[in-house]
Design a protein around this motif. Sequence first.
Motif, mmCIF file in Angstrom:
data_model
loop_
_atom_site.group_PDB
_atom_site.id
_atom_site.type_symbol
_atom_site.label_atom_id
_atom_site.label_comp_id
_atom_site.label_asym_id
_atom_site.label_seq_id
_atom_site.Cartn_x
_atom_site.Cartn_y
_atom_site.Cartn_z
ATOM 1 N N SER A 140 -6.320 -24.618 -3.986
ATOM 2 C CA SER A 140 -7.283 -25.062 -2.971
ATOM 3 C C SER A 140 -8.475 -24.119 -2.858
ATOM 4 O O SER A 140 -9.296 -24.266 -1.938
ATOM 5 C CB SER A 140 -6.588 -25.179 -1.609
ATOM 6 N N ASN A 141 -8.549 -23.141 -3.765
ATOM 7 C CA ASN A 141 -9.658 -22.176 -3.773
ATOM 8 C C ASN A 141 -9.783 -21.411 -2.461
ATOM 9 O O ASN A 141 -10.892 -21.078 -2.017
ATOM 10 C CB ASN A 141 -10.988 -22.882 -4.088
ATOM 11 N N LEU A 142 -8.655 -21.109 -1.833
ATOM 12 C CA LEU A 142 -8.663 -20.349 -0.583
ATOM 13 C C LEU A 142 -8.386 -18.868 -0.822
ATOM 14 O O LEU A 142 -8.923 -18.007 -0.118
ATOM 15 C CB LEU A 142 -7.617 -20.916 0.384
ATOM 16 N N ALA A 143 -7.548 -18.568 -1.766
ATOM 17 C CA ALA A 143 -7.238 -17.185 -2.130
ATOM 18 C C ALA A 143 -6.647 -17.192 -3.528
ATOM 19 O O ALA A 143 -5.921 -18.117 -3.887
ATOM 20 C CB ALA A 143 -6.252 -16.563 -1.143
ATOM 21 N N ASP A 144 -6.994 -16.164 -4.297
ATOM 22 C CA ASP A 144 -6.558 -16.136 -5.697
ATOM 23 C C ASP A 144 -5.774 -14.859 -5.961
ATOM 24 O O ASP A 144 -6.349 -13.779 -6.102
ATOM 25 C CB ASP A 144 -7.774 -16.213 -6.615
ATOM 26 N N LEU A 145 -4.444 -14.992 -5.982
ATOM 27 C CA LEU A 145 -3.616 -13.849 -6.324
ATOM 28 C C LEU A 145 -3.918 -13.425 -7.751
ATOM 29 O O LEU A 145 -3.946 -14.256 -8.661
ATOM 30 C CB LEU A 145 -2.135 -14.214 -6.184
ATOM 31 N N ASN A 146 -4.159 -12.152 -7.937
ATOM 32 C CA ASN A 146 -4.447 -11.622 -9.263
ATOM 33 C C ASN A 146 -3.335 -12.037 -10.229
ATOM 34 O O ASN A 146 -2.168 -11.700 -10.034
ATOM 35 C CB ASN A 146 -4.547 -10.097 -9.194
ATOM 36 N N GLU A 147 -3.698 -12.787 -11.271
ATOM 37 C CA GLU A 147 -2.697 -13.304 -12.195
ATOM 38 C C GLU A 147 -2.052 -12.206 -13.031
ATOM 39 O O GLU A 147 -1.052 -12.452 -13.715
ATOM 40 C CB GLU A 147 -3.331 -14.360 -13.102
ATOM 41 N N LYS A 148 -2.597 -10.993 -12.992
ATOM 42 C CA LYS A 148 -2.007 -9.883 -13.730
ATOM 43 C C LYS A 148 -0.916 -9.181 -12.932
ATOM 44 O O LYS A 148 -0.319 -8.220 -13.410
ATOM 45 C CB LYS A 148 -3.095 -8.883 -14.116
ATOM 46 N N ILE A 149 -0.683 -9.663 -11.700
ATOM 47 C CA ILE A 149 0.361 -9.074 -10.868
ATOM 48 C C ILE A 149 1.692 -9.755 -11.174
ATOM 49 O O ILE A 149 1.812 -10.975 -11.076
ATOM 50 C CB ILE A 149 0.025 -9.207 -9.376
ATOM 51 N N ARG A 207 0.447 -4.096 -12.951
ATOM 52 C CA ARG A 207 0.508 -4.311 -11.510
ATOM 53 C C ARG A 207 1.787 -5.080 -11.169
ATOM 54 O O ARG A 207 2.054 -6.130 -11.753
ATOM 55 C CB ARG A 207 -0.715 -5.092 -11.039
ATOM 56 N N ASN A 208 2.541 -4.580 -10.194
ATOM 57 C CA ASN A 208 3.836 -5.173 -9.874
ATOM 58 C C ASN A 208 4.044 -5.216 -8.365
ATOM 59 O O ASN A 208 3.854 -4.206 -7.680
ATOM 60 C CB ASN A 208 4.964 -4.356 -10.506
ATOM 61 N N LEU A 209 4.441 -6.396 -7.879
ATOM 62 C CA LEU A 209 4.809 -6.555 -6.473
ATOM 63 C C LEU A 209 6.312 -6.798 -6.410
ATOM 64 O O LEU A 209 6.817 -7.778 -6.956
ATOM 65 C CB LEU A 209 4.066 -7.729 -5.833
ATOM 66 N N VAL A 210 7.029 -5.893 -5.739
ATOM 67 C CA VAL A 210 8.480 -6.015 -5.621
ATOM 68 C C VAL A 210 8.796 -6.722 -4.304
ATOM 69 O O VAL A 210 8.309 -6.313 -3.243
ATOM 70 C CB VAL A 210 9.164 -4.638 -5.661
ATOM 71 N N LEU A 211 9.605 -7.785 -4.391
ATOM 72 C CA LEU A 211 10.009 -8.532 -3.203
ATOM 73 C C LEU A 211 11.502 -8.346 -2.969
ATOM 74 O O LEU A 211 12.240 -7.959 -3.883
ATOM 75 C CB LEU A 211 9.676 -10.017 -3.357
ATOM 76 N N GLU A 212 11.945 -8.658 -1.766
ATOM 77 C CA GLU A 212 13.337 -8.393 -1.422
ATOM 78 C C GLU A 212 14.324 -9.231 -2.229
ATOM 79 O O GLU A 212 15.368 -8.738 -2.643
ATOM 80 C CB GLU A 212 13.565 -8.640 0.073
ATOM 81 N N GLY A 213 14.034 -10.506 -2.410
ATOM 82 C CA GLY A 213 15.019 -11.356 -3.078
ATOM 83 C C GLY A 213 14.394 -12.589 -3.693
ATOM 84 O O GLY A 213 13.171 -12.780 -3.685
ATOM 85 N N LEU A 214 15.268 -13.453 -4.215
ATOM 86 C CA LEU A 214 14.818 -14.632 -4.934
ATOM 87 C C LEU A 214 14.065 -15.604 -4.023
ATOM 88 O O LEU A 214 13.029 -16.155 -4.408
ATOM 89 C CB LEU A 214 16.023 -15.339 -5.568
#
Length: 677
Positions: free
Chosen positions: A515-524, A492-499
């Motif tokens: 803060s246990n509000l949202a958990d980005l998948n650590e495999k991304i 799984r890969n998320l491409v962002l525009e820049g640094l």
Amino acid sequence: MRLTHVRVQNYRCVRDTGWFEVEKAKTILVGPNEAGKTAVLEALQQINRPSGVKGFDPLRDYPRKLYNADIQSVRLDPSTIPVASAKFALEGDDLAELPDGFGATGYRCTRYLNNRFTHTLEGGPESAVFSEEIRKDLQRLAIHIANRVATDQENDEPGLSADIDEIIRDWHVGTTTISGDRASELRSWLDSATQFIDENDATEDQRHTRLREYTRIAEERDAAVKKLKSRLPVFIYFNNYFRVRPSLHLRRFADRVEQNLLDDDRYDYGNLCLLKLLGFEARELADLGDAPEPGDDQDDQEAFERYRSQLDERGIKLNAASVRLTDEIRSIWNPDQTRAEADTVLIQADGQYLKVVVQDELGVQIEVDQRSAGFQWLVSFFVVFFAEAKGAHANAILLLDEPGLSLHGLKQREFRQTISRLAEGNQTLYTTHSPFLVGPDELDLVRVVEMTDRDEGTKVHSSVTASDPAALLPLQEALGYDLAQSLFAQQRNLVLEGLTDFWYFEATAQLLRDSNLADLNEKIALLPASTAGKVVYFATILHANNLKVAALLDSDNAGDQAAKQETLVHTLGNRNIIRTGEFSLGTITKPEIEDLLRDTLVAMAKSELGWDVTKTVTKQPQRPIVDIFTSEIRDFSKYRLAKAFLRWTREHSATDLTEDERNSWVELVKRVNRALK
């Protein structure tokens, strides 16, 4: 106290680095050979050098090209030439040393070419500057005293009124500060004058009180800086030349120490540190090795106990140091091995013979100098570090010059974590050419050192920019290596525009996770593409390798153009092209990722960077925040803003974001998770 900024001037190849910021834990200096990295560290050590380290030598340390014209011709006085300067932020224990309500926030000091040291406070009540008003007050008070003495023969003090003229003879209106010896002399004169003030003359009494207040403030400031100087961290410089000799004759070494015959070479310093680590003076350890044998009397138990006790004392201390050193070496050299498999470092003594050996899992003992150069360096580093920085110099500032050169690249990556751990207790600045000693998440800690013109000398940049491409090579290689490792490693890969987009996303996602509000998948895997236009290339390559891909694009013009590229739409589909505008609250036109943190960035930029755009933001709620910063702030840098946000997140939580910001980012993280499910 915590080091915040440093500056080096007039030292060898350095004319003036300019002030540059130092991070709370570790700061990384990168640059090509001959850029001046070592010179910067060597000069900084002189701010508060350890005992035994030589000070500046004008002949050898002043820029050679200028020496004849400036120093030899006596055009400049070395006592007036600043070399190393530092600014410190005061912390709880420091503030406790100051008078109540004193209000000081910082401490600044400078070491000059002749080794003179000056220091001052930042904040707090300011020492008075000798003014025309003060000069007149002193003269009028002196006249008042003279008149009183003339009519009171019993209290005749004929020299008192004239003394003030001598005290202020070399004072200059508008430039002379009433502090130090000047304040002390003036206070003594005012104390002597007290008995001659007419208590019924309110004007002169108030004048005397006002003048005395100037000296009180000066004395409080002088006392405060003296206390703070006693708390000044020691700057300890390490380089790759320090080594611990694997074998040493103790008595001969003790003789050389006492006769001050030690060479300024790498081995003598390393051996001194080794003995310091063991908790012994050279002579003491040598004498313990000369324990007298008990006599032939088999019943002389007391003599035997003295003999055993003396040898046991040395043996136990050597064993304790060996255990400590072994644990540290294993944490880097064999972090994944079990204790039974890992090497053990042993410091052994037999009579006057001291040696350092390594025992492997088979029980075979080999002298350190028969192991690899990298292993020898690691042993030497920890010996020197524990001896210097963890002893009398606890909370010292560490200056590491090219650490780990002998280590393999992957060992350097592991050693990078050791530096981070050391920096938790000791602020650390280190130089490197190696991409393995710069983490992809540490670019905000980097200072670029370059020298494009020898007449201009060494410069240090706080942003990742340089005129010389070679200065940026370690950073480019670090990013390239990390990208190569992760490009096809994650499904799984998320491409962002820049640094900077990468920094904002990663740091904010971590705040939400903590803060246990949202958990980005650590495999991304998060992959910065450098520009919006290059997102399509990353996405296409990853997709061609049957990997899941999504792209996060700003909703500005560049993002619109990228999102409309037929190849990108065909590759990802509209579902996996995520736009910041989908999560932007309010009426912002063409929002970028910074607009998802709009309120926090405005407040943070004001407090951390001194960039105040509050009024404009309030008046123009539809305008993208980066546009406002660009037009309002001279030399605005998206990089500096993102870097400041990274520092901010290390000391704050998601609750410090606004409610709208939290909600927007929670939805964004969920959207990314769904796209890459």
